[in-house]
Design an enzyme around this catalytic site. Structure first.
Site, PDB file in Angstrom:
ATOM      1  N   LEU A   1       1.012  -1.187   0.021  1.00 23.47           N
ATOM      2  CA  LEU A   1       0.156   0.062  -0.121  1.00 23.47           C
ATOM      3  C   LEU A   1       0.876   1.237  -0.058  1.00 23.47           C
ATOM      4  O   LEU A   1       1.667   1.259   0.722  1.00 23.47           O
ATOM      5  CB  LEU A   1      -0.947   0.080   1.381  1.00 23.47           C
ATOM      6  CG  LEU A   1      -2.137  -0.518   1.279  1.00 23.47           C
ATOM      7  CD1 LEU A   1      -2.825  -0.469   2.830  1.00 23.47           C
ATOM      8  CD2 LEU A   1      -3.175  -0.100   0.207  1.00 23.47           C
ATOM      9  N   ASP A   2       0.601   2.187  -0.873  1.00 22.27           N
ATOM     10  CA  ASP A   2       1.778   3.294  -0.978  1.00 22.27           C
ATOM     11  C   ASP A   2       1.085   4.027   0.185  1.00 22.27           C
ATOM     12  O   ASP A   2       0.285   4.128   1.085  1.00 22.27           O
ATOM     13  CB  ASP A   2       1.300   4.163  -2.231  1.00 22.27           C
ATOM     14  CG  ASP A   2       0.065   4.718  -2.507  1.00 22.27           C
ATOM     15  OD1 ASP A   2      -0.035   5.525  -3.352  1.00 22.27           O
ATOM     16  OD2 ASP A   2      -0.934   4.352  -1.584  1.00 22.27           O
ATOM     17  N   ALA A   3       2.059   5.256   0.508  1.00 16.35           N
ATOM     18  CA  ALA A   3       2.019   5.914   1.523  1.00 16.35           C
ATOM     19  C   ALA A   3       0.658   6.960   1.946  1.00 16.35           C
ATOM     20  O   ALA A   3       0.229   7.036   3.093  1.00 16.35           O
ATOM     21  CB  ALA A   3       3.308   6.928   1.815  1.00 16.35           C
TER      22      ALA A   3
ATOM     23  N   SER B   1      -2.331   6.011   1.034  1.00 21.12           N
ATOM     24  CA  SER B   1      -3.676   5.139   1.379  1.00 21.12           C
ATOM     25  C   SER B   1      -3.543   4.378   2.719  1.00 21.12           C
ATOM     26  O   SER B   1      -2.285   4.396   3.419  1.00 21.12           O
ATOM     27  CB  SER B   1      -3.704   3.913   0.290  1.00 21.12           C
ATOM     28  OG  SER B   1      -3.023   4.230  -0.752  1.00 21.12           O
TER      29      SER B   1
END
Lengths: 351, 307
Positions: free
Chosen positions: A101-103, A105
């Site tokens: 999950l990117d930062a 989200s």
């Protein structure tokens, strides 16, 4: 005789889910969990110090009467294996991350410890979908599709109604269904493929672009709106772009103010651990809770390697589905069923 | 003429006790090694250090420290410094951690150490405060008198505090004297220009929470931005409760959003149901949920999963 530390380490094997807060890089979470597990392991009492033979000048026994010093051997504790000289008992615990999950989200992040990392591979290859909640806001367009970056254009949104939004979503869903059928490489004219499609068990074969298997609007309060999405092979940037495209289709513009993953395969948000619970005992409890799910993922992964065994894989499908049972139907109103169970896919061309 | 016919005794040959005692056995210590393990039992220095609680494993990771420790002589180098620290008032249990963080205190000459301690005493630091400062910042006594003087003067001038208050701040955070001054100057500039605090507000913040001076600039800005712009707390209130600048950003954010969701986010002292910033940040989770938010811990966790 095993030490307490070794017994604790053996229990750290499996998968569990964590709720990632927004704004934090996934690697920080993985490092925090690893250092928490290591701290607990290294706080276990160390083994007793080893004894070594040393020659010491001791006074001779009383039978001599004199105070002669003679060299005599004795077993004394040696400092060479002291924890302050040798270092901590455990240096590394192998913690792996599932779908990242990117930062920007937040949401469910699956982590694997020890032998669970092999099962993570099976999870990534298995036919699971992921569930997201996307929050959008009409009226602006930014370069990164999120609500914090530089604004490129501003538009009006008074003409947008729920009806128009539903129509746009239906159009997007139709395009995605077509893509799903194409990428699943199944000839829909066969009976087998038709039955699979009816049950909703189509899945893209091999590499494919992100495909949405389900899409609906759960909240509409202009300028804010919330979409619920089930997808496969996605990245979070693609989902933010989706919001942007929804805005474009409605002759307006939209930015994404939140991407939240509520489900990753069989791992749901109710059982994910929040920040206060990232300690070793809570993690071990969560691993024990997900033990059955982990076993099913591993089983389905093992059977997939034998291709062409059509009947056996279909039987396993039914078995797994009946064992997991009918989990609570939260997404009843969706057009396609959710992939919260691990299911096998029939190999193409064997229909 | 045969080959060299030196008669070497066979290992199984019987010899007398006197001959046996005179056999010189070379030491089994390896000439070089990656760890200090082979030398610990033989070396008096190393075994005494382990008994004190010094973490030799950590120290041998640092370059050249291991060789330096092996070469030290216990009675000439180590013992006088340990007695000096004990006379200063440092607790024996803390000696291990101090030496682990700063092993170079053992190579510093005793005259220098005594000169620096007497300098601090002339600046009216009491004996106990010097002991506390050395335990909190082990590198303190390795700095020269000029450098300590320079730093103390800087703090007194820049912050505009009285001598008594400067002493208080430095005793609580002696790291200020050890680090470089550039980041501290930057932090002060940020507080003044970017945040817009007045001089006396900055003084109050620094005396209450000295850590603000060495905090990460980016994190400090993030917290201040959230508290001032999103939570709408004015400068005066933030200056009154500077602990909020020291807290974790995620904690402040989640608790504020929870209170906002419950409709209890009231940070103005004049309004009813006022919640002070230090209670928002300082209380542990269960006390916060029951007293401030008037909800259960499970509700808070469920709310966290919706953020």
């Amino acid at each position: 005789m095993t030490t307490k530390a070794a017994r604790l380490f053996r229990r750290m094997d499996g998968l569990f889910a964590v709720y990632k807060p927004q704004g934090v890089h996934w690697k920080l979470i993985r490092d925090t969990i690893e250092s928490n597990l290591l701290k607990e392991l290294n706080s276990c009492p160390p083994p007793a110090p080893q004894l070594a033979v040393k020659f010491q000048l001791l006074s001779s026994g009383e039978n001599n009467g004199s105070k002669d010093l003679i060299l005599s051997p004795s077993m004394l504790p040696s400092l060479a294996n002291h924890p302050l000289v040798k270092g901590p008992q455990f240096h590394k615990v192998h913690v792996g991350v599932g779908h990242r999950l990117d930062a920007f989200s937040s949401g469910v992040l699956v982590l694997g410890v020890g032998k669970g990392n092999y099962v993570l591979e099976h999870l990534c290859k298995s036919h699971v979908t992921r569930d997201y909640t996307l929050e959008g806001e009409f009226g602006r367009a930014t370069d990164d599709f999120s609500h914090t970056t530089r604004v490129i254009e501003k538009t009006t949104y008074d003409h947008v109604t729920q009806d128009k939004l539903e129509r746009v979503l239906a159009m997007i869903q139709g395009a995605n269904q077509k893509a799903l059928i194409t990428y699943s490489q199944m000839d829909l004219r066969t009976q087998e493929a038709y039955e699979l499609a009816v049950k909703g068990l189509l899945y893209p074969h091999g590499k494919s672009p992100p495909i949405l298997t389900g899409l609906r609007c759960i909240h509409f309060n202009p300028p804010h709106f919330t979409l619920e999405v089930q997808c496969v092979n996605e990245t979070q940037k693609y989902l933010r772009k989706l919001i942007h495209e929804v805005g474009l289709e409605l002759r307006s513009s939209a930015v994404c103010s939140g991407v939240r993953r509520t489900r990753d395969g069989p791992f749901k948000a109710e059982n994910a651990l929040t920040r206060q619970h990232w300690t070793a005992d809570c993690i071990i409890q969560a691993i024990a809770h997900f033990r059955k799910t982990t076993r099913k993922i591993r089983k389905s992964g093992m059977y997939r390697q034998t291709d062409g065994q059509l009947n056996s894989s279909a039987k396993i499908q039914e078995q797994i589905r009946s064992e997991i049972g009918q989990s609570d139907q939260e997404h009843v109103e969706l057009t396609s069923p959710t992939f919260d169970r691990i299911v096998d896919r029939v190999a193409p061309g064997t229909g | 003429m045969g080959l060299d016919a030196v008669v070497r005794p066979s290992p199984l040959q019987e010899i007398s006790e006197e001959e046996a005692i005179q056999i010189q056995v070379p030491s089994a210590l390896p000439p070089d090694s990656f760890t200090l393990k082979p030398y610990v039992d033989q070396s008096e220095t190393l075994s005494k250090l382990v008994q004190l609680g010094v973490n030799l494993w950590e120290l041998e990771q640092r370059p050249n420290v291991g060789s330096m420790l092996v070469r030290l002589d216990f009675h000439a180098d180590v013992a006088p410094k340990l007695l000096f620290l004990k006379d200063l008032g440092v607790e024996e249990s803390k000696l291990g951690t101090i030496l682990t963080k700063n092993p170079f205190i053992l190579t510093e000459s005793l005259d220098n150490l005594e000169a620096r301690v007497s300098y601090l005493k002339t600046k009216k630091f009491s004996q106990e405060s010097v002991a506390v400062m050395v335990s909190k910042a082990p590198y303190l006594l390795n700095f020269s008198v000029e450098r300590l003087d320079n730093r103390l003067g800087f703090f007194q001038k820049q912050l505009g505090l009285s001598a008594e208050k400067t002493r208080n701040v430095v005793t609580r955070l002696p790291k200020l004297l050890c680090r470089s001054l550039e980041p501290i100057k930057e932090n002060l500039k940020v507080c003044e220009l970017e945040f817009g605090f007045r001089g006396n507000e900055i003084q109050h913040i620094v005396t209450t929470v000295p850590k603000v001076l060495i905090a990460n600039k980016r994190k400090l800005t993030q917290i201040f931005d959230f508290v001032h712009n999103t939570m709408d707390v004015p400068h005066s209130l933030i200056a009154k409760f500077p602990q909020v600048l020291n807290a974790k950003f995620l904690r402040i954010k989640e608790r504020h959003l929870f209170l906002e969701y419950l409709g209890r986010a009231q940070y103005q002292p004049s309004q009813p149901n006022y919640i002070s910033l230090d209670r928002l940040v300082f209380l542990p989770d269960d006390v916060f949920c029951s007293d401030v938010a008037l909800a259960t811990l499970e509700d808070f966790e469920r709310f966290q999963k919706t953020l």
